[in-house]
Scaffold this motif. Structure first.
Motif, PDB file in Angstrom:
ATOM      1  N   ASP A   1      -3.848  -9.258 -11.846  1.00 52.52           N
ATOM      2  CA  ASP A   1      -3.908 -10.677 -11.514  1.00 52.52           C
ATOM      3  C   ASP A   1      -2.967 -11.004 -10.359  1.00 52.52           C
ATOM      4  O   ASP A   1      -3.160 -12.018  -9.681  1.00 52.52           O
ATOM      5  CB  ASP A   1      -3.522 -11.524 -12.729  1.00 52.52           C
ATOM      6  N   LEU A   2      -1.955 -10.179 -10.142  1.00 50.86           N
ATOM      7  CA  LEU A   2      -1.004 -10.381  -9.050  1.00 50.86           C
ATOM      8  C   LEU A   2      -0.547  -9.019  -8.541  1.00 50.86           C
ATOM      9  O   LEU A   2      -0.135  -8.165  -9.330  1.00 50.86           O
ATOM     10  CB  LEU A   2       0.215 -11.188  -9.522  1.00 50.86           C
ATOM     11  N   LEU A   3      -0.640  -8.833  -7.237  1.00 53.67           N
ATOM     12  CA  LEU A   3      -0.107  -7.632  -6.601  1.00 53.67           C
ATOM     13  C   LEU A   3       0.954  -8.062  -5.595  1.00 53.67           C
ATOM     14  O   LEU A   3       0.679  -8.876  -4.703  1.00 53.67           O
ATOM     15  CB  LEU A   3      -1.209  -6.849  -5.894  1.00 53.67           C
ATOM     16  N   VAL A   4       2.152  -7.517  -5.725  1.00 57.95           N
ATOM     17  CA  VAL A   4       3.250  -7.774  -4.804  1.00 57.95           C
ATOM     18  C   VAL A   4       3.518  -6.479  -4.047  1.00 57.95           C
ATOM     19  O   VAL A   4       3.775  -5.441  -4.665  1.00 57.95           O
ATOM     20  CB  VAL A   4       4.519  -8.240  -5.544  1.00 57.95           C
ATOM     21  N   VAL A   5       3.437  -6.527  -2.720  1.00 56.10           N
ATOM     22  CA  VAL A   5       3.615  -5.332  -1.892  1.00 56.10           C
ATOM     23  C   VAL A   5       4.861  -5.505  -1.029  1.00 56.10           C
ATOM     24  O   VAL A   5       4.937  -6.442  -0.221  1.00 56.10           O
ATOM     25  CB  VAL A   5       2.384  -5.086  -1.000  1.00 56.10           C
ATOM     26  N   LEU A   6       5.831  -4.627  -1.212  1.00 53.81           N
ATOM     27  CA  LEU A   6       7.008  -4.578  -0.351  1.00 53.81           C
ATOM     28  C   LEU A   6       6.710  -3.675   0.853  1.00 53.81           C
ATOM     29  O   LEU A   6       5.735  -2.927   0.859  1.00 53.81           O
ATOM     30  CB  LEU A   6       8.212  -4.052  -1.130  1.00 53.81           C
ATOM     31  N   ASP A   7       7.570  -3.727   1.867  1.00 50.95           N
ATOM     32  CA  ASP A   7       7.385  -2.901   3.071  1.00 50.95           C
ATOM     33  C   ASP A   7       6.021  -3.131   3.708  1.00 50.95           C
ATOM     34  O   ASP A   7       5.375  -2.210   4.219  1.00 50.95           O
ATOM     35  CB  ASP A   7       7.546  -1.404   2.758  1.00 50.95           C
ATOM     36  N   ALA A   8       5.553  -4.387   3.703  1.00 50.19           N
ATOM     37  CA  ALA A   8       4.218  -4.686   4.231  1.00 50.19           C
ATOM     38  C   ALA A   8       4.030  -4.269   5.693  1.00 50.19           C
ATOM     39  O   ALA A   8       2.918  -3.918   6.079  1.00 50.19           O
ATOM     40  CB  ALA A   8       3.913  -6.172   4.064  1.00 50.19           C
ATOM     41  N   PRO A   9       5.087  -4.290   6.560  1.00 52.17           N
ATOM     42  CA  PRO A   9       4.856  -3.821   7.935  1.00 52.17           C
ATOM     43  C   PRO A   9       4.428  -2.370   8.031  1.00 52.17           C
ATOM     44  O   PRO A   9       3.907  -1.953   9.066  1.00 52.17           O
ATOM     45  CB  PRO A   9       6.229  -4.033   8.603  1.00 52.17           C
ATOM     46  N   GLN A  10       4.628  -1.578   6.972  1.00 49.42           N
ATOM     47  CA  GLN A  10       4.238  -0.176   7.005  1.00 49.42           C
ATOM     48  C   GLN A  10       2.774   0.044   6.645  1.00 49.42           C
ATOM     49  O   GLN A  10       2.296   1.183   6.651  1.00 49.42           O
ATOM     50  CB  GLN A  10       5.117   0.639   6.040  1.00 49.42           C
ATOM     51  N   LEU A  11       2.038  -1.015   6.332  1.00 52.49           N
ATOM     52  CA  LEU A  11       0.619  -0.881   6.007  1.00 52.49           C
ATOM     53  C   LEU A  11      -0.199  -0.737   7.287  1.00 52.49           C
ATOM     54  O   LEU A  11      -0.226  -1.642   8.118  1.00 52.49           O
ATOM     55  CB  LEU A  11       0.135  -2.104   5.228  1.00 52.49           C
ATOM     56  N   ASP A  12      -0.881   0.386   7.448  1.00 54.92           N
ATOM     57  CA  ASP A  12      -1.840   0.504   8.541  1.00 54.92           C
ATOM     58  C   ASP A  12      -3.144  -0.152   8.113  1.00 54.92           C
ATOM     59  O   ASP A  12      -3.332  -0.497   6.936  1.00 54.92           O
ATOM     60  CB  ASP A  12      -2.059   1.965   8.917  1.00 54.92           C
ATOM     61  N   VAL A  13      -4.066  -0.343   9.039  1.00 57.83           N
ATOM     62  CA  VAL A  13      -5.246  -1.148   8.755  1.00 57.83           C
ATOM     63  C   VAL A  13      -6.150  -0.489   7.720  1.00 57.83           C
ATOM     64  O   VAL A  13      -6.744  -1.184   6.876  1.00 57.83           O
ATOM     65  CB  VAL A  13      -6.014  -1.438  10.064  1.00 57.83           C
ATOM     66  N   GLU A  14      -6.251   0.833   7.713  1.00 61.93           N
ATOM     67  CA  GLU A  14      -7.134   1.482   6.734  1.00 61.93           C
ATOM     68  C   GLU A  14      -6.552   1.408   5.332  1.00 61.93           C
ATOM     69  O   GLU A  14      -7.276   1.159   4.366  1.00 61.93           O
ATOM     70  CB  GLU A  14      -7.386   2.928   7.150  1.00 61.93           C
ATOM     71  N   THR A  15      -5.244   1.630   5.198  1.00 65.22           N
ATOM     72  CA  THR A  15      -4.623   1.520   3.880  1.00 65.22           C
ATOM     73  C   THR A  15      -4.712   0.095   3.371  1.00 65.22           C
ATOM     74  O   THR A  15      -5.012  -0.144   2.190  1.00 65.22           O
ATOM     75  CB  THR A  15      -3.156   1.969   3.942  1.00 65.22           C
ATOM     76  N   ALA A  16      -4.438  -0.873   4.247  1.00 63.48           N
ATOM     77  CA  ALA A  16      -4.511  -2.273   3.837  1.00 63.48           C
ATOM     78  C   ALA A  16      -5.925  -2.646   3.412  1.00 63.48           C
ATOM     79  O   ALA A  16      -6.120  -3.365   2.420  1.00 63.48           O
ATOM     80  CB  ALA A  16      -4.037  -3.165   4.969  1.00 63.48           C
ATOM     81  N   ALA A  17      -6.932  -2.176   4.149  1.00 61.11           N
ATOM     82  CA  ALA A  17      -8.316  -2.485   3.788  1.00 61.11           C
ATOM     83  C   ALA A  17      -8.672  -1.880   2.442  1.00 61.11           C
ATOM     84  O   ALA A  17      -9.321  -2.522   1.602  1.00 61.11           O
ATOM     85  CB  ALA A  17      -9.264  -1.973   4.870  1.00 61.11           C
ATOM     86  N   THR A  18      -8.248  -0.635   2.209  1.00 55.64           N
ATOM     87  CA  THR A  18      -8.515   0.007   0.921  1.00 55.64           C
ATOM     88  C   THR A  18      -7.855  -0.765  -0.211  1.00 55.64           C
ATOM     89  O   THR A  18      -8.437  -0.954  -1.285  1.00 55.64           O
ATOM     90  CB  THR A  18      -7.990   1.456   0.937  1.00 55.64           C
ATOM     91  N   LEU A  19      -6.635  -1.230   0.031  1.00 61.34           N
ATOM     92  CA  LEU A  19      -5.894  -1.955  -0.991  1.00 61.34           C
ATOM     93  C   LEU A  19      -6.563  -3.280  -1.326  1.00 61.34           C
ATOM     94  O   LEU A  19      -6.773  -3.616  -2.502  1.00 61.34           O
ATOM     95  CB  LEU A  19      -4.464  -2.186  -0.506  1.00 61.34           C
ATOM     96  N   VAL A  20      -6.925  -4.057  -0.309  1.00 55.27           N
ATOM     97  CA  VAL A  20      -7.528  -5.370  -0.543  1.00 55.27           C
ATOM     98  C   VAL A  20      -8.914  -5.227  -1.159  1.00 55.27           C
ATOM     99  O   VAL A  20      -9.309  -6.021  -2.027  1.00 55.27           O
ATOM    100  CB  VAL A  20      -7.571  -6.166   0.776  1.00 55.27           C
ATOM    101  N   GLU A  21      -9.681  -4.217  -0.732  1.00 58.17           N
ATOM    102  CA  GLU A  21     -11.001  -3.988  -1.319  1.00 58.17           C
ATOM    103  C   GLU A  21     -10.899  -3.695  -2.809  1.00 58.17           C
ATOM    104  O   GLU A  21     -11.831  -3.970  -3.565  1.00 58.17           O
ATOM    105  CB  GLU A  21     -11.693  -2.819  -0.618  1.00 58.17           C
TER     106      GLU A  21
END
Length: 735
Positions: A436-456
């Motif tokens: 229901d809630l995801l908190v991600v630290l170190d967000a500047p280290q997310l590349d676009v493919e990892t971020a897309a996989t995570l949000v999907e």
């Protein structure tokens, strides 16, 4: 004056892998003419124009774990997924989902066929720009309407069974295929040792593909254009020339791959044309047209939403004519990163639309998270406590919560482990994370493919809080996700007011503001060690780690991390690790250059570096202890995924802190310094920071002026367009 060493490192120079070291040599150029270390994608001087010199694969480079790479081709699927396999599976699942969505929106373009619809309009825009005319207006493809919000009730506990991603299937490449590729490589004068890699990248028809188009060899990481040209001349003879259309298409795609190593997800049309001209492509304009028509690259022109204005000013007089808007550039990109950015924008917009507003008690961050589906939180190291407290409070409300980070610390799970299912809540019956809630630290280290996989992977109605320090170095992979979200104002932004404590915190905070201040350090929290050359820098670094810091500060050598600018050079990671191993754990390197007790840096996936210690070795490979977790690195992966870890680059160290850090700045590293690099490196120390200083005035100059070039991405306009569609009145009056 500081004496430069004889071996000047480039910023974050990448260590060549075994496969890359045996790239094919073009007949007129000897293989030995290659620089000692290519630049690494994480901390190089980024440029909007692609370099004509390729980047060799190294730490965190996407090519090393692409399906069909050496890793995918050598590892066998096991009943228990390794972290790297599980992460690849998650990425594969994302790409399949994106492909399905793309197929629903438009029919695929056949290679060499004529373009129609939006693709044809985009190509017309390219040609209009080339001719000097105003680009044609390209309509955006409307995003699919969001699914209706369904009522969800958070379960009291996690589901009993979870769904894990399927194991990645190894590419089906027979020995017959590899032998056929080996024969073609031999005819072209290329190293036969590349056969397995070529077969894995090009598939079962690899031999025929190389014979028909020798420049497809550029698809193998580490191969340079002059080497592919030499291979093509040997195979094609008189038919081969710089104007060959196959060469133009391959080089266009290769330039965009090189740009991705520098963090770009797309490049301006003019930059690509200029780079093609430097590579002796006779007609760069036609080369770009051909690459687009063959669907080797995609072309984009994002339309910015016009600002609404009244016809009359505040006094009732006719308003002045608006200033002309800057022309929106035409961009070229690879499908892989274009799909990831589009998927990420769609997913973030979905979270914004489907979250049900609720009133949460507590500080500003908690209230914002209750009211919105996406929240951005900024702050330094001390500010990490705020999103961690939010996660705890949400758990107390009975919500399903996960706290994730680039690396495991402060009670957070690694993002890679969360996606792979090796840690965290796992997947529900629909394949989404049971959260229901995801908190991600170190967000500047997310590349676009990892971020897309995570949000999907997040279900409708899930809240996402991204937290990070906007001043640190960006992701090792392509994209600038956190910075783009901040710039797009896509969500409420909560800035922490908690300062980093102590002399180190004061020093780092000043660097973030562009000032290199002298700070009082009564407890020797910050020590500057001047050196004259790289040799002295290595000597003093070993002395600090092995003797001075343990004796004067009380921090043992195993809790002290050395950070330097690059891998190459007389004071790069290779030289420093060799000297530190000789002092701290001498040995013959019986197991692929490693001995039990060696400190190592393991790269299980692109953009991720995990430090650990070698425990033992056997037929399976090297056994590591990584923060209490036992990891086995297969022997065929040791050379490409493992290196000594007493000394790291700043990008490898990002997202992690140690009780003590020694930052090494030899004179020949001055050109690789930026404010973000200094900020990140100095901020890795918790209690003590030693700076081995040999760059004289280059350090304060880098802090004051050293801004790295911006990465070219598409996420911001994509997200702005999607969120604009949700605004009241958006699209009103349309016919």
């Amino acid at each position: 004056m500081t004496e430069p060493s004889g071996d000047t490192p480039t910023p974050e120079a990448a260590e060549p892998t075994a496969d890359a070291q045996e790239a094919p040599a073009a007949p007129p150029a000897a293989p030995g003419t290659e620089p000692a270390g290519g630049e690494e994608p994480d901390e190089r001087a980024e440029s909007s124009e692609p370099e004509t010199t390729p980047e060799r694969p190294g730490d965190g480079e996407p090519e090393s774990t692409e399906p069909g790479s050496a890793e995918a081709g050598t590892e066998k699927a096991a009943p228990e997924l390794t972290e790297a396999q599980a992460e690849l599976a998650a990425q594969r699942e994302l790409r399949e989902r994106i492909e399905r969505r793309k197929a629903e929106r438009a029919a695929p373009v056949e290679a060499g066929g004529k373009l129609t619809g939006t693709a044809a309009d985009l190509l017309a825009a390219v040609r209009a720009v080339e001719s000097g005319a105003k680009p044609v207006s390209v309509p955006r493809v409307a995003a699919p309407a969001p699914a209706p919000v369904q009522e969800r009730t958070a379960p009291a506990a996690q589901p009993e069974t979870t769904v894990r991603p399927p194991a990645p299937e190894a590419p089906v490449v027979t020995e017959e295929t590899t032998d056929a590729v080996r024969r073609v490589l031999a005819r072209g004068g290329a190293p036969e040792t590349l056969a397995a890699q070529v077969a894995a990248v090009l598939g079962e028809g690899a031999a025929r593909a190389l014979e028909d188009d020798p420049w497809q060899l550029l698809a193998v990481p580490g191969v340079r254009p002059e080497q592919a040209d030499g291979f093509a001349r040997a195979l094609l003879g008189a038919e081969c020339g710089p104007a060959d259309p196959r060469r133009a298409v391959a080089l266009t795609a290769w330039l965009l791959e090189q740009a991705a190593l520098k963090g770009h997800t797309a490049l301006a049309l003019g930059s690509v044309r200029d780079a093609l001209a430097r590579l002796s492509v006779p007609e760069p304009d036609k080369a770009v047209d051909l690459a687009v028509s063959e669907a080797a690259v995609l072309v984009f022109q994002e339309e910015e939403e016009p600002e609404e204005s009244d016809d009359l000013d505040t006094e009732g007089e006719p308003a002045e004519a608006p200033a002309p808007r800057p022309e929106v550039p035409v961009l070229l990109g690879l499908e892989r990163y274009a799909l990831a950015e589009e998927s990420l924008a769609d997913g973030l917009a979905r979270l914004v639309r489907t979250a049900e507003a609720a009133e949460w008690d507590g500080p500003e961050l908690a209230r914002a998270a209750g009211a919105h589906g996406l929240v951005l939180h900024t702050g330094g190291e001390a500010a990490r406590a705020e999103p961690a407290a939010l996660a705890e409070a949400a758990r107390a409300r009975g919500l399903r919560v996960a706290l994730a980070a680039h690396s495991a610390r402060d009670g957070a799970l690694p993002v890679a482990a969360l996606l792979s299912g090796t840690a965290g809540p796992g997947r529900d019956a629909e394949g989404t994370l049971a959260l229901d809630l995801l908190v991600v630290l170190d967000a500047p280290q997310l590349d676009v493919e990892t971020a897309a996989t995570l949000v999907e992977a997040l279900p409708d109605g899930c809240r996402l809080v991204l937290s990070g320090d906007p001043y640190v170095l960006g992701a090792a992979g392509p994209g600038r996700v956190f910075a783009d979200l901040l710039a797009a104002k896509a969500a409420p932004q909560i800035a922490s007011r908690v300062p980093d404590p102590g002399p180190i915190g004061e020093l780092v905070s000043g660097i973030g503001a562009g000032e290199l201040n002298q700070v009082e350090a009564p407890g020797k929290e910050v020590v500057i060690v001047p050196v004259r050359d790289a040799g002295e820098a290595v000597h003093r670094t070993v002395q600090l780690v092995a003797d001075s810091i343990p004796r004067a500060i009380g921090v043992p050598a195993e809790q002290t991390q050395v950070i330097t600018v690059g891998h190459g050079g007389s004071a790069g990671t290779r030289a420093l690790n060799a000297a530190l191993k000789q002092r701290l754990n001498p040995g013959p390197g019986r197991f692929g250059g490693f001995d039990p007790g060696d400190r190592v840096a393991h790269s299980p996936a692109p953009g991720r570096t995990v430090t650990g210690t070698v425990v033992s070795a056997d037929a399976e490979g090297l056994h590591l202890d990584c923060a209490g977790e036992r990891v086995v690195v297969p022997k065929e992966r040791v050379e490409s995924a493992l290196r000594h870890g007493w000394a790291l680059t700043a990008h490898q160290a990002a997202g992690t802190r140690w009780p003590a850090a020694v930052v090494v700045l030899p004179g020949d590293a001055a050109g690789g310094l930026t404010r973000a690099w200094v900020y990140t490196a100095f901020g890795r120390a918790e209690k003590h920071l030693s700076v081995v200083h040999g760059v004289e005035q280059a350090l304060p100059r880098a802090v004051a002026e050293g801004r790295a070039p911006e990465r070219t991405t598409r996420l911001r306009p994509l997200l702005e367009a999607l969120l604009h569609e949700d605004e009241p009145g958006a699209g009103a009056g349309a016919s």
